[in-house]
Design a protein around this motif. Structure first.
Motif, PDB file in Angstrom:
ATOM      1  N   HIS A 382      34.558-118.922  84.202  1.00 31.18           N
ATOM      2  CA  HIS A 382      33.860-117.699  83.799  1.00 31.18           C
ATOM      3  C   HIS A 382      34.721-116.824  82.895  1.00 31.18           C
ATOM      4  CE1 HIS A 382      31.624-119.161  87.236  1.00 31.18           C
ATOM      5  NE2 HIS A 382      30.602-118.478  86.790  1.00 31.18           N
ATOM      6  N   ARG A 383      35.734-117.429  82.289  1.00 37.07           N
ATOM      7  CA  ARG A 383      36.686-116.611  81.532  1.00 37.07           C
ATOM      8  C   ARG A 383      36.072-115.960  80.309  1.00 37.07           C
ATOM      9  NH1 ARG A 383      40.166-121.032  78.259  1.00 37.07           N
ATOM     10  NH2 ARG A 383      38.415-122.274  77.622  1.00 37.07           N
ATOM     11  N   ASP A 384      34.967-116.552  79.795  1.00 37.47           N
ATOM     12  CA  ASP A 384      34.406-115.995  78.567  1.00 37.47           C
ATOM     13  C   ASP A 384      33.562-114.752  78.797  1.00 37.47           C
ATOM     14  OD1 ASP A 384      35.609-117.907  77.033  1.00 37.47           O
ATOM     15  OD2 ASP A 384      33.928-119.307  77.236  1.00 37.47           O
ATOM     16  N   ARG A 385      33.348-114.408  80.053  1.00 43.15           N
ATOM     17  CA  ARG A 385      32.414-113.303  80.303  1.00 43.15           C
ATOM     18  C   ARG A 385      33.021-111.946  79.990  1.00 43.15           C
ATOM     19  NH1 ARG A 385      35.151-113.889  85.025  1.00 43.15           N
ATOM     20  NH2 ARG A 385      35.168-112.153  86.503  1.00 43.15           N
ATOM     21  N   GLU A 386      34.329-111.877  79.889  1.00 43.34           N
ATOM     22  CA  GLU A 386      34.990-110.579  79.727  1.00 43.34           C
ATOM     23  C   GLU A 386      36.408-110.834  79.219  1.00 43.34           C
ATOM     24  OE1 GLU A 386      35.051-108.773  83.596  1.00 43.34           O
ATOM     25  OE2 GLU A 386      36.309-107.103  82.935  1.00 43.34           O
ATOM     26  N   ALA A 387      36.874-109.959  78.313  1.00 42.80           N
ATOM     27  CA  ALA A 387      38.254-110.139  77.830  1.00 42.80           C
ATOM     28  C   ALA A 387      39.224-109.821  78.971  1.00 42.80           C
ATOM     29  CB  ALA A 387      38.507-109.203  76.658  1.00 42.80           C
ATOM     30  N   ALA A 388      40.350-110.518  78.981  1.00 45.15           N
ATOM     31  CA  ALA A 388      41.347-110.271  80.035  1.00 45.15           C
ATOM     32  C   ALA A 388      42.192-109.053  79.675  1.00 45.15           C
ATOM     33  CB  ALA A 388      42.234-111.501  80.184  1.00 45.15           C
ATOM     34  N   ASP A 389      42.307-108.114  80.620  1.00 39.63           N
ATOM     35  CA  ASP A 389      43.190-106.960  80.442  1.00 39.63           C
ATOM     36  C   ASP A 389      44.521-107.347  81.111  1.00 39.63           C
ATOM     37  OD1 ASP A 389      44.601-104.601  80.633  1.00 39.63           O
ATOM     38  OD2 ASP A 389      42.870-103.389  81.217  1.00 39.63           O
ATOM     39  N   VAL A 390      45.395-107.983  80.324  1.00 37.86           N
ATOM     40  CA  VAL A 390      46.609-108.575  80.903  1.00 37.86           C
ATOM     41  C   VAL A 390      47.544-107.531  81.528  1.00 37.86           C
ATOM     42  CG1 VAL A 390      48.683-109.946  80.368  1.00 37.86           C
ATOM     43  CG2 VAL A 390      46.447-110.706  79.571  1.00 37.86           C
ATOM     44  N   PRO A 391      47.777-106.374  80.876  1.00 39.86           N
ATOM     45  CA  PRO A 391      48.647-105.390  81.550  1.00 39.86           C
ATOM     46  C   PRO A 391      48.097-104.955  82.911  1.00 39.86           C
ATOM     47  CG  PRO A 391      48.377-104.835  79.223  1.00 39.86           C
ATOM     48  CD  PRO A 391      47.428-105.966  79.511  1.00 39.86           C
ATOM     49  N   LEU A 392      46.764-104.802  83.010  1.00 42.89           N
ATOM     50  CA  LEU A 392      46.174-104.449  84.304  1.00 42.89           C
ATOM     51  C   LEU A 392      46.372-105.595  85.299  1.00 42.89           C
ATOM     52  CD1 LEU A 392      44.419-102.663  86.154  1.00 42.89           C
ATOM     53  CD2 LEU A 392      42.392-103.762  85.156  1.00 42.89           C
ATOM     54  N   GLY A 393      46.127-106.824  84.823  1.00 39.07           N
ATOM     55  CA  GLY A 393      46.307-107.984  85.687  1.00 39.07           C
ATOM     56  C   GLY A 393      47.737-108.089  86.182  1.00 39.07           C
ATOM     57  N   LEU A 394      48.677-107.781  85.293  1.00 40.64           N
ATOM     58  CA  LEU A 394      50.093-107.862  85.685  1.00 40.64           C
ATOM     59  C   LEU A 394      50.409-106.805  86.752  1.00 40.64           C
ATOM     60  CD1 LEU A 394      52.929-109.001  85.385  1.00 40.64           C
ATOM     61  CD2 LEU A 394      53.289-107.485  83.430  1.00 40.64           C
ATOM     62  N   ALA A 395      49.901-105.596  86.561  1.00 34.69           N
ATOM     63  CA  ALA A 395      50.151-104.539  87.552  1.00 34.69           C
ATOM     64  C   ALA A 395      49.631-104.971  88.913  1.00 34.69           C
ATOM     65  CB  ALA A 395      49.474-103.242  87.106  1.00 34.69           C
ATOM     66  N   ARG A 396      48.431-105.545  88.925  1.00 35.55           N
ATOM     67  CA  ARG A 396      47.836-105.981  90.196  1.00 35.55           C
ATOM     68  C   ARG A 396      48.581-107.178  90.786  1.00 35.55           C
ATOM     69  NH1 ARG A 396      41.515-105.677  88.240  1.00 35.55           N
ATOM     70  NH2 ARG A 396      41.133-103.496  88.807  1.00 35.55           N
ATOM     71  N   ALA A 397      49.007-108.102  89.916  1.00 36.79           N
ATOM     72  CA  ALA A 397      49.728-109.278  90.418  1.00 36.79           C
ATOM     73  C   ALA A 397      51.050-108.852  91.052  1.00 36.79           C
ATOM     74  CB  ALA A 397      49.975-110.265  89.283  1.00 36.79           C
TER      75      ALA A 397
END
Ligand code: NOJ
Length: 582
Positions: A382-397
């Motif tokens: 489902h990766r095409d449904r929305e652009a990845a916000d990598v800085p947000l993802g990194l903060a959460r990871a």
């Protein structure tokens, strides 16, 4: 709140040290942090674009400084690499591209000298089609054939597969052998008229028949082969798949990988437990006893606990956290349920945020989060449904890492997690290697994005993965723009993810190893997950706005900067209650 700039502050008492040392020597596997080395992508010493044993050896000081207790090395055996080494041609040797058996033995000694343990990966559900047994089976050796699952086809002339099972990678789970290579087939039926063989994964990975005592004996002998060489244990591949339901009936949902909660006649059959009782006897015959961790994708924590009974396996991956969205309520439920079921059989929970089969957490958390557990392949489909916000993802990871490392039990760290690597989603189709991509006719991009070679140093590919004079490019292309993700770039940066892991692992060792079960802090904001263990409390804010924090010394924080007494959105901290440090 202060940024992470220094290691843990409150020192342990000598008694606590002694207790930890004792525990680590005997039941070390109950509380360890295990680092997963995906050897193809870890470090390439000879410039062929593939990681290897000598490359891994050169990184032992890095791993030791990171503070992990053990390494799990993905399959390193000779293999045609139809599934990146999970298609094993010889379980008692080393893939020539990775090195030699002598180098493997020296590595095992080196890991021990560095104060860590070593787990290998055993792949008992299938062999490679290049394994001598399967070759013999196709050459007409009836005894060898009886070690695999050959069946006549259905329909006129046996043209249809024996049942409706689908391969985990897509397409039918059966391949028909050509009549001229299959003495049991009907030569009059045309060029592909032999029997069919079962492969729950790629056609190059024929399933073994575990009702055959020769298979049972062979694998117990393979365990001994490596235990005799000092290996401390094994991760068991597809541990839930070895025994199939009698008669191989059609499945209600033919796709075994499509729904881990659905029952499938190939998965989690009760007969599998007898196999592990035998393995446990082998492991217990060594001093110190050797250990196992099961990769068992089963329907519930209760089913998982069955693998952990006292005469079976010591640990099994708890995959629900890896499938959980970054949501306090879902994560809390996962922790409670997992701990309760593992406790019931006296086993530790074994936490995993990522591995080489799933989308890296930075990318998983970089999109809108759901409210329930997801299929492990859902994120990449489902990766095409929305652009990845990598800085947000990194903060959460980073926050999720602090959650995982604060929990009681075992924690696995997949290589690159400590560098905050994201999934590489933009691999060109022609560079993809995972059989999932081809077998699913491109509907699933596959798992390559989590397997891209590690960036160690420098500003451009190969980022120190291969030597400067390398003859070949890394086996999967690394992206541009990873200069700030390299281990070298993060080495001296106190705000880096590498520094976060180092500080958290040291603090875990000091304060959390013997801190007892989770005690939830009640009455927090619904987006907050908070619990204490001994003198440490872990606070995770899965919301986007800041919340107040109670008094306490900040031991580790996933976010840099910020004010005292405030927990930023998408972040986590460990607080130390100085009054409770013994
Ligand atoms: C699970 C492994 O982790 C995965 O990479 C592999 O493709 C399958 N088992 C089949 O061996």
């Amino acid at each position: 709140m202060t940024a992470v700039t220094a290691g843990p502050t409150a020192g342990p008492t000598p008694d606590r040290n002694a207790m930890n040392a004792d525990r680590m020597n005997t039941e070390w596997w109950r509380t360890s942090v295990v680092y997963q080395v995906y050897i193809r992508s870890f470090a390439d010493s000879d410039g062929d674009g593939l990681g290897d044993i000598q490359g891994l050896r050169s990184k032992l000081p890095y791993l030791s400084a990171l503070g992990v207790d053990a390494l799990w090395i993905n399959p390193w055996y000779p293999s045609p690499q139809a599934d990146a080494g999970y298609d094993v041609a010889d379980f008692r040797d080393i893939e020539p591209a990775y090195g030699t058996l002598a180098q493997a033995e020296a590595l095992i000694r080196g890991v021990h000298e560095a104060g860590m343990r070593v787990l290998l990966d055993i792949v008992p559900n299938h062999t490679s089609s290049a394994h001598r047994w399967f070759r013999a089976a196709l050459a007409g050796d009836a005894e060898a054939r009886a070690r695999y699952v050959f069946r006549p086809g259905r329909g006129t002339g046996g043209q249809l597969p024996p049942n409706n099972w689908q391969s985990n990678f897509g397409g039918p789970a059966w391949t028909r052998t050509p009549a001229d290579r299959d003495p049991v087939g009907d030569a009059a039926g045309g060029p592909a008229s032999g029997e069919w063989y079962l492969h729950l994964f790629a056609p190059g990975q024929p399933d073994l028949d575990w009702s055959n005592p020769q298979v049972v004996a062979e694998f117990e002998d393979i365990l001994r082969f490596w235990f005799d060489r000092g290996v401390d244990g094994f991760r068991i591949d597809v541990a839930h798949g070895l025994v199939k339901a009698g008669g191989l009936p059609d499945a209600p949902d033919p796709q075994p990988g499509s729904n881990h909660t659905a029952s499938h006649p190939a998965w989690d059959q009760d007969g599998v437990h007898e196999i592990y009782r035998g393995w446990r006897r082998v492991a217990d015959s060594y001093d110190p006893p050797r250990v196992f961790v099961a990769e068992a994708w089963v329907a519930s924590p209760e089913r998982l606990a069955r693998y952990l009974r006292t005469d079976e396996l010591q640990t099994a991956f708890q995959f629900d956290l890896l499938r959980a969205p970054f949501r306090a309520s879902v994560m809390r439920e996962v922790v409670d349920e997992a701990a309760a079921t593992a406790d019931a059989v006296g086993a530790p929970s074994t936490w995993v945020l990522s591995n080489h089969d799933v989308v890296r957490p930075v990318t998983r958390y970089a999109r809108t989060q759901g409210e329930h557990l997801l299929e492990s392949a859902w994120d990449r489909q489902h990766r095409d449904r929305e652009a990845a916000d990598v800085p947000l993802g990194l903060a959460r990871a980073r926050a999720a890492a602090l959650l995982t490392l604060a929990l009681p039990g075992v924690a696995y760290v997949y290589q690159g997690e400590e560098l905050g690597l994201e999934e590489v989603e933009a691999i060109p189709d022609e560079a993809r290697q995972d059989p999932t991509f081809v077998q699913s006719a491109g509907t699933d991009p596959g798992r390559d994005g989590s397997r891209v070679p590690i960036p160690w140093s420098g500003n451009e590919p190969p980022y120190g993965f291969s030597p400067p004079d390398a003859a070949a490019a890394p086996w999967l292309p690394q992206p541009d723009g990873w200069a700030d993700r390299t281990a070298a770039a993060q080495e001296d940066d106190p705000a880096s993810t590498l520094a976060l892991y180092r500080v958290a692992l040291a603090a875990r060792r000091e304060h959390l190893v013997d801190a007892g079960p989770v005690s939830w802090v009640r009455g927090t904001d619904p987006a907050v997950l908070a619990f204490s263990r001994g003198a440490v409390s872990c606070w995770v804010n899965t919301g986007s706005t800041s919340v107040p924090l109670p008094a306490g010394h900040v031991l580790v924080s996933s976010a840099s900067g910020g004010a005292d007494g405030i927990l930023a959105g998408d972040s986590a901290v460990w607080l130390l209650d100085d009054r409770r440090v013994s």
